[in-house]
Structure formats: structure tokens, C-alpha cells
Design a protein around this motif. Structure first.
Motif, PDB file in Angstrom:
ATOM      1  N   ILE A 545       0.840  -1.204   0.000  1.00 48.79           N
ATOM      2  CA  ILE A 545       0.000   0.000   0.000  1.00 48.79           C
ATOM      3  C   ILE A 545       0.873   1.252   0.000  1.00 48.79           C
ATOM      4  O   ILE A 545       0.596   2.229  -0.709  1.00 48.79           O
ATOM      5  N   ALA A 546       1.941   1.239   0.792  1.00 50.01           N
ATOM      6  CA  ALA A 546       2.828   2.400   0.876  1.00 50.01           C
ATOM      7  C   ALA A 546       3.493   2.686  -0.468  1.00 50.01           C
ATOM      8  O   ALA A 546       3.566   3.841  -0.916  1.00 50.01           O
ATOM      9  N   VAL A 547       3.989   1.645  -1.121  1.00 53.02           N
ATOM     10  CA  VAL A 547       4.665   1.826  -2.410  1.00 53.02           C
ATOM     11  C   VAL A 547       3.672   2.299  -3.468  1.00 53.02           C
ATOM     12  O   VAL A 547       3.960   3.202  -4.267  1.00 53.02           O
ATOM     13  N   GLN A 548       2.489   1.677  -3.495  1.00 53.91           N
ATOM     14  CA  GLN A 548       1.458   2.097  -4.446  1.00 53.91           C
ATOM     15  C   GLN A 548       1.085   3.563  -4.224  1.00 53.91           C
ATOM     16  O   GLN A 548       0.946   4.349  -5.169  1.00 53.91           O
ATOM     17  N   ALA A 584       6.590  -3.420   8.132  1.00 56.83           N
ATOM     18  CA  ALA A 584       6.202  -2.897   6.817  1.00 56.83           C
ATOM     19  C   ALA A 584       7.160  -1.803   6.360  1.00 56.83           C
ATOM     20  O   ALA A 584       7.529  -1.726   5.177  1.00 56.83           O
ATOM     21  N   THR A 585       7.586  -0.962   7.289  1.00 58.71           N
ATOM     22  CA  THR A 585       8.531   0.112   6.951  1.00 58.71           C
ATOM     23  C   THR A 585       9.839  -0.458   6.435  1.00 58.71           C
ATOM     24  O   THR A 585      10.397   0.023   5.430  1.00 58.71           O
ATOM     25  N   ALA A 590      13.630  -1.932   1.949  1.00 60.24           N
ATOM     26  CA  ALA A 590      14.376  -2.958   1.220  1.00 60.24           C
ATOM     27  C   ALA A 590      13.989  -2.978  -0.260  1.00 60.24           C
ATOM     28  O   ALA A 590      14.852  -3.149  -1.134  1.00 60.24           O
ATOM     29  N   ARG A 591      12.703  -2.826  -0.521  1.00 59.58           N
ATOM     30  CA  ARG A 591      12.220  -2.892  -1.901  1.00 59.58           C
ATOM     31  C   ARG A 591      12.448  -1.603  -2.670  1.00 59.58           C
ATOM     32  O   ARG A 591      12.730  -1.622  -3.870  1.00 59.58           O
ATOM     33  N   ARG A 592      12.307  -0.469  -1.972  1.00 62.52           N
ATOM     34  CA  ARG A 592      12.426   0.828  -2.639  1.00 62.52           C
ATOM     35  C   ARG A 592      13.302   1.769  -1.815  1.00 62.52           C
ATOM     36  O   ARG A 592      12.819   2.685  -1.158  1.00 62.52           O
ATOM     37  N   PRO A 593      14.606   1.546  -1.842  1.00 66.38           N
ATOM     38  CA  PRO A 593      15.509   2.401  -1.047  1.00 66.38           C
ATOM     39  C   PRO A 593      15.505   3.857  -1.501  1.00 66.38           C
ATOM     40  O   PRO A 593      16.006   4.730  -0.781  1.00 66.38           O
ATOM     41  N   ASP A 594      14.932   4.125  -2.681  1.00 63.34           N
ATOM     42  CA  ASP A 594      14.874   5.505  -3.174  1.00 63.34           C
ATOM     43  C   ASP A 594      13.781   6.324  -2.509  1.00 63.34           C
ATOM     44  O   ASP A 594      13.794   7.558  -2.586  1.00 63.34           O
ATOM     45  N   PRO A 691       4.353   3.427 -12.614  1.00 66.87           N
ATOM     46  CA  PRO A 691       5.669   2.784 -12.709  1.00 66.87           C
ATOM     47  C   PRO A 691       5.712   1.504 -11.896  1.00 66.87           C
ATOM     48  O   PRO A 691       5.235   1.454 -10.770  1.00 66.87           O
ATOM     49  N   ALA A 692       6.264   0.470 -12.492  1.00 64.20           N
ATOM     50  CA  ALA A 692       6.333  -0.819 -11.801  1.00 64.20           C
ATOM     51  C   ALA A 692       7.289  -0.741 -10.623  1.00 64.20           C
ATOM     52  O   ALA A 692       8.266  -0.004 -10.630  1.00 64.20           O
ATOM     53  N   GLU A 693       6.997  -1.493  -9.623  1.00 66.72           N
ATOM     54  CA  GLU A 693       7.907  -1.560  -8.481  1.00 66.72           C
ATOM     55  C   GLU A 693       9.176  -2.316  -8.883  1.00 66.72           C
ATOM     56  O   GLU A 693       9.181  -3.114  -9.815  1.00 66.72           O
ATOM     57  N   GLN A 694      10.205  -2.074  -8.152  1.00 66.27           N
ATOM     58  CA  GLN A 694      11.488  -2.671  -8.509  1.00 66.27           C
ATOM     59  C   GLN A 694      11.531  -4.160  -8.181  1.00 66.27           C
ATOM     60  O   GLN A 694      12.220  -4.915  -8.842  1.00 66.27           O
TER      61      GLN A 694
END
Length: 706
Positions: A545-548, A584-585, A590-594, A691-694
């Protein structure tokens, strides 16, 4: 220094209110504090300022808007000279300019004034105000060559008087001559020249304006009916068959009050949509009997029937002298005017030339403007399954008039047309489809049966399912016949989004479908997720949810700084709920360090810098979070509603995310503007895929439907 834009003309009848409204729209996209100044004003209400004040929620005191009235100005000029008049007006202008970032100046109107050279007065005032000028030339009932010559003369006049001319606007030219005139003016002046065609709906009086001008009594009709434009007049005296053939769309029927046959015939034609009329005006102070009026009310509910004491000839004289006016009482004309301005004026180029100082704040109005502008930049088609719902029809009219997107409305076509006619709504080029009778139904049934064969769905069963407007609309999106769908004003969330789970499905890089609200506060826009779909997401789903939500925020111009909300900040608390947020944080990091993210964090530490300085000093998110992720639906839903009601925030959404193609749900209490905003968001989502997640995540977990 305050930047000012002075919209002026060279004569009466140029319809410059369209340009003044369009420029105000541009300025409020860029700047929070926009002031208005009219140097000279006539007695009576200022319709345009009342429209600007209502539409753009101006807090400016009306008394500060006006320099002085024409009588006072002509007296001052006669007694003490033009220099004194100009000096006084400059002083009054600067009282406004000191309070605002940009001032829109509304030039004199050349109507019943005592000034021998009004153009020179406008030019001098613009120079003294330090304002750039947009001269408007009226082209109504002129040849292409005379318009070209007059435009060149107007530019030379203002330029020769030392004005900083931003652009020229030629307004109200014949639609068939518009392209020729634009060609004759293209690249012939040092500034851009925009050519805007005449629009009959803008000069047509509303039925309410007819009523006011004639002092008519309202026998039947409601506010929606009175807001219709009278696009023409048809005078009834012939026998009914000949009379019916003379009716035109949007006409006001004028007939003696004792011609009950023509009254009933006109309203019956309206009810059948052949054609829809604006209303009926009865003369001679004659009123049909109660039985006829009862029948009339049932034939065309809401359609106005008015009565005047005069005969048809003097009534006709008054009618033909009426002209529609932009004002707070005619919001639909304002939408038409803005749509016209935005279609024929290069607004991006003009805004660059204005070079108004950009505001760091993002107000609700600025956010809404940007939505419409972004959607319009690459038009998409959105399907609205609730085609017979009144709010949806009103929203559709706004979207079409502003050219925000193309629309398909679903439902019984005759019912949609009748409802639109009763509301006086012009659906223009909207596509109308009845799923029950559409030739697409058989194809969609086969598609749906194939998709749901593992659940035992046969073609025969699918044939019934796809007649449902939400299923039909979702299949249109899947098959590329529409780019997105918006529903929910009269359907439940489950009825709206369940078809998307079955047909469109989640993106490969999303584990769930979630939602966000854009919370438009007084000075900024925050993104809240998830407040509508997932009751109790686990840590992995919360990370998704956070990344989306970050991707959605970025797409709509909100820089994502993510706060993972909890009742504890940092390492100060423990327990299953806090641990879920902490996990979750870390998954997001880890998935989106940016991405900039902080959590767990309390709401006050997320949004208030003074609290953040105490609880999480040095954090790049705390105190300035823009994306707030709630740990569960209970917390998120209650918080967004509390902020909406207590802080007066505008909540735009829910906006669904994680689907392969955009489908969005409305609140059943959605207002017309809510629907407009949600459709614009859907169109923008369809322009470029998120944009797709990494790092892909498992897709077997699906969000429960509420």
C-alpha cells in the motif's frame, strides 16, 4: 512586486468576460492569492466579479475591488483633469496590489461612458499599474479581413501607447470563419494571437433571465429547468402538426395561454426528446386549466412553464433584445466559457508569458485545476455506468464542456436522453450504450465466461451478468473500448470494484488493490492510504500500500514522503500493531531504497515540524510527510472523515491503485465536483501506467471487497 494582468478591449460587445474568466482560471492554477480590481464600475450588480468570487472562493472585500463609479470618474476628470483621475485610481489599485501576489484588472466596458478616448485611458491605467495587457477584439458579424485589420490596429494602438502586450485575443468570430481568421493572423504580430469562435449558448438567455426580464410568473418548473439556455424562440400559432415540425433543440416556445394543444404538444415532444425544449412562455395572461397543467407536469417534470400578461408581439420584442450574461447564477455558462477559452487559447504559452510567481502552497483549487489540465492534455475515454443518475449527468456536462475527456454513459438510452432533457443538459458527443440491448453483450458474455470458467460460469449465465452496468463498463475497459471507469454514486463499493477484481485483476507487481484519498487542506495536499478497501492489512500488504500510494502521489504532483502511522513513534513503543508497522517500513526500505519513509510514527510527528523536532530530530520525513499510511481501515476511514469534516478539507477519492487498468469508486454522497475530479483522476491514470515496483511481490493475496 505584484504582477498584474489587464484585460481590456477596443469597443463594446467583444464578450471579453470569457477571456477575463479564462485568465482568472490560469492565474489561480499558479498562485494562491489572486486579487481583482475594476477601475471603473457601473451602478448595479457586477455579475462577473460575483462569478469570480463564488467560483474561486475569493475572500477579497467587494468594496476594495472597485476604483470608482463612472459618474464619479467623469466628474473628477471634468473638474480636476485626467491626471488626477489616474492618480486616484492608481492609489486605489495599489491598496489591492499590496495584499495579493497577482491582480487581474478588468478594463472599462465602453458602455454608456463619458470618456472621449477610452482606449487611451485603459492603456495609461495599465502602464501606471505596471500591468501587462491582453486586448480583446470583437469579431461578431465581421468579415475575416475586417477582423484582421482591426486586430492589427488594436495591437498598434496599445503597443504605441507603451503597453506591454502579452497576447491578442479575437473573440466571437463566426465559427465557419475561425480557421481563416487564425490563418491570416498567424505569425503576423510580435505576440501570439488567439481566435475564439462565437458560442450561441453563451449569448442565449437562461429561462430564469427571461422570467426576470419579463416579470413572468412561474406556473411549472424547478431550478434546473429555469437554468436552461433558451437557444431560440418558436412562436406558436399554427396547427399542432406544423407547430411540432418547427420546434428546435433548446427553443423557448412562446404561445398564447389558451392554446393548450400547443402546450401539451411541446411538452410531449420534449418528453420524447424530439426535440428537448427550454420551456414554454404563455402570453395574454391566459393560463390553461388545472387538468392541463397537471398533465403538463407529468409529461415533462421540471420543465418551466411561464406566463406574462402581454401579447406575443411586444413579448417578442423584449425576448430578441435579451442576451445571456456570465454570472454566479449561470455556472453552466461559466463551464462553457472556460471550455471555449481552453480549447482555442494556448493556455500553457499564455501562462508562461504572464510569468506569475509560482506558489509553494498547493491549495485545493490549484490541485483541482491541475487535475483538469493534466487530463485534458492527453484525452482519454472514461465509462460512467450510472448514466441515468442526475449528479453523473451534471458532472458529464462539465467534463464535456471543459473537454476534459471523452465519455461513455451506460443505461437505457431513452431514459438517459429524457433525464438529460429534463435537466437541460447537453451531452454533446457522449456515447450512450444500453448494455441490455448492445451488440457487444454477446461478445462480452463469451469473454466473461472464459475468464470465470474455473468458477463454473457458462456463457448463458455470463449473458445475464454482463448486462449489469458495472460488469459491462469493466469489460469495456478490459477490451480497450474505454480507458477507465468511474462508478459508485448509487452502487456499493462491492458492486463497483468486484467486477474489476474478476476481469481486470491486479498488476503483476501488486499483491493487493488499495486506495488513497487526496486530502486537500487549506495550504497543501496530503495523500491518505488505505481508507476504503483493506480492513486489516498485514505487514507485506501494508508495504505494498505504501509503495502504491507513493507512486500515485508522484503521478499527481505530490512529492512522496511516506509516514507509516502508528500510536507510537520510533522505538518508543512495542506490541503487535506497532511491530506490524515497523516490519512494513523495513520492507519498503528494502524494496524501494529511493523512497523517503519513516515509521512507525504518530500523526502529529508526521505533519507538525515542532513535534517532529522533539520526537524524531533529523528525520527527512517527520514534520513534512505527504503520504500517510494508516495501519488499518478503521483508523484510516475515521481519520479521513474527521479531517474532512473538522478541518474543512476536500477529500478526493477513493482512488484505487494496484489494478491493471483504472477503475474508481465514488462515495454514494459524492457531489458533482467530486465526480468531476474522480473522472479526471481516472483519465490521468489511463494516460501512463503506474511505474512498476522494482521488486515483484506475490499476487495471490487479494483485497477483500467491502
Amino acid at each position: 512586486m505584484t504582477r498584474s494582468v489587464y484585460v481590456t478591449g477596443i469597443d463594446r460587445g467583444d464578450g471579453r468576460q470569457v477571456v477575463e474568466l479564462g485568465v482568472m482560471e490560469l492565474l489561480t492554477r499558479q498562485v494562491d492569492r489572486v486579487g481583482v480590481f475594476r477601475p471603473l464600475v457601473h451602478d448595479g450588480p457586477d455579475r462577473l466579479f460575483e462569478l469570480l468570487r463564488a467560483r474561486y472562493r475569493l475572500a477579497q472585500e467587494p468594496s476594495s475591488v472597485y476604483g470608482m463609479d463612472y459618474h464619479e470618474a467623469s466628474t473628477l476628470q471634468a473638474e480636476r483633469g485626467t491626471d488626477e483621475l489616474v492618480s486616484t485610481l492608481v492609489d486605489r489599485f495599489h491598496r489591492v496590489a499590496r495584499e495579493y501576489d497577482v491582480v487581474l484588472v478588468l478594463g472599462t466596458d465602453y458602455a454608456d461612458t463619458q470618456f472621449p478616448d477610452e482606449l487611451s485611458l485603459n492603456a495609461r491605467l495599465a502602464n501606471e499599474f505596471g500591468a501587462s495587457v491582453i486586448p480583446v477584439v470583437g469579431g461578431r458579424r465581421q468579415t475575416a479581413e475586417s477582423v484582421r485589420a482591426e486586430t492589427h490596429n488594436a495591437f498598434r494602438a496599445y503597443d504605441g501607447l507603451g503597453c506591454d502586450v502579452l497576447a491578442m485575443v479575437v473573440n466571437r468570430v463566426a465559427r465557419e470563419d475561425r480557421d481563416e481568421i487564425a490563418g491570416r493572423l498567424a505569425n503576423r504580430l510580435p505576440v501570439p494571437c488567439f481566435v475564439v469562435p462565437d458560442e450561441p449558448a453563451l449569448s442565449a438567455p437562461t429561462v430564469a433571465q427571461v422570467r426576470h426580464a419579463l416579470g413572468a410568473r412561474v406556473l411549472l418548473g424547478d431550478d434546473s429547468g429555469l437554468a436552461r439556455d433558451a437557444l431560440g424562440f418558436v412562436f406558436g400559432g399554427a396547427m399542432l402538426p406544423n407547430f411540432l415540425s418547427a420546434l428546435t433543440p433548446g427553443c423557448l416556445v412562446v404561445t398564447p395561454g389558451d392554446r393548450a394543444d400547443l402546450v401539451v404538444g411541446a411538452l410531449a415532444a420534449h418528453s420524447a426528446g424530439t426535440p428537448p425544449i427550454a420551456g414554454v412562455l404563455l402570453t395574454l395572461d391566459e393560463v390553461p386549466g388545472d387538468n392541463v397543467l397537471t398533465l403538463a407536469a407529468r409529461l415533462a417534470p421540471g420543465t418551466p412553464v411561464l406566463s406574462v400578461p402581454g401579447t406575443s408581439f411586444p413579448t417578442a420584442e423584449q425576448l430578441f433584445s435579451l442576451e445571456g450574461k456570465l454570472g454566479a447564477a449561470t455556472p453552466r455558462k461559466a463551464e462553457t466559457a472556460l471550455g471555449l477559452f481552453e480549447r482555442y487559447v494556448d493556455t500553457a504559452d499564455l501562462l508562461t508569458r504572464v510569468s506569475a510567481p509560482s506558489s509553494d502552497r498547493v491549495t485545493p483549487m490549484m490541485f483541482e485545476h491541475k487535475l483538469l489540465e493534466q487530463a485534458r492534455s492527453d484525452r482519454r475515454r472514461v465509462v460512467l455506468p450510472e448514466g441515468t443518475e442526475e449528479r453523473v449527468l451534471h458532472a458529464a456536462e462539465v467534463l464535456l464542456r471543459r473537454a476534459v475527456c471523452d465519455l461513455t454513459l451506460l443505461g437505457p438510452v431513452d431514459q438517459i436522453r429524457k433525464k438529460a432533457a429534463d435537466l437541460g443538459i447537453d451531452l454533446g458527443d457522449a456515447q450512450l450504450i444500453d448494455p441490455a440491448t448492445s451488440e457487444l453483450r454477446d461478445t462480452f458474455a463469451e469473454t466473461y465466461a472464459s475468464l470465470r470458467a474455473h468458477k463454473g460460469v457458462t456463457v448463458e449465465l455470463a449473458h445475464d451478468v454482463v448486462s449489469d452496468v458495472n460488469y459491462f463498463g469493466t469489460l469495456m475497459v478490459k477490451e480497450g473500448l474505454a480507458d477507465g471507469m468511474v462508478s459508485g454514486s448509487v452502487h456499493s463499493t462491492a458492486a463497483t470494484i468486484r467486477p474489476s477484481f474478476e476481469i481486470i485483476k491486479t498488476r503483476p507487481d501488486s499483491s493487493i488493490v488499495s486506495s488513497v484519498f487526496f486530502m486537500c487542506l487549506a495550504d497543501k495536499v496530503l495523500v491518505y492510504g488505505d481508507c476504503a478497501v483493506n480492513p486489516d492489512p498485514d505487514a507485506e500488504q501494508l508495504a505494498d500500500i505504501a509503495v502504491q500510494s507513493a507512486a500515485t502521489a508522484a503521478r499527481f504532483g505530490v512529492e512522496p514522503r511516506i509516514a507509516m502511522l502508528s500510536y507510537s513513534t520510533g522505538t518508543s513503543g512495542s506490541g503487535a500493531d506497532v511491530d506490524k508497522v515497523r516490519e512494513a517500513t523495513e520492507l519498503v526500505r528494502a524494496r524501494r531504497p529511493d523512497l523517503k519513509i519513516e515509521g512507525p510514527i504518530q500523526y502529529d510527528a508526521a505533519v507538525e515540524p515542532s513535534v517532529a523536532a522533539t520526537k524524531l530530530p533529523g528525520s527527512e520525513v517527520a514534520g513534512q510527510a505527504t503520504v500517510l499510511i494508516f495501519p488499518d481501515l478503521n483508523t484510516g476511514n475515521n481519520t479521513y472523515k474527521a479531517v474532512q469534516r473538522s478541518a474543512g478539507a476536500i477529500a478526493v477519492g477513493p482512488v484505487l491503485q494496484g489494478l491493471r487498468k483504472p477503475v474508481n469508486d465514488l462515495s454514494r454522497g459524492a457531489l458533482v465536483q467530486d465526480i468531476v475530479n474522480t473522472v479526471a483522476i481516472t483519465a490521468i491514470q489511463a494516460q501512463t501506467p503506474a511505474p512498476a515496483e522494482q521488486v515483484p511481490v506475490p499476487s495471490e493475496k487479494k483485497a477483500p471487497v467491502q
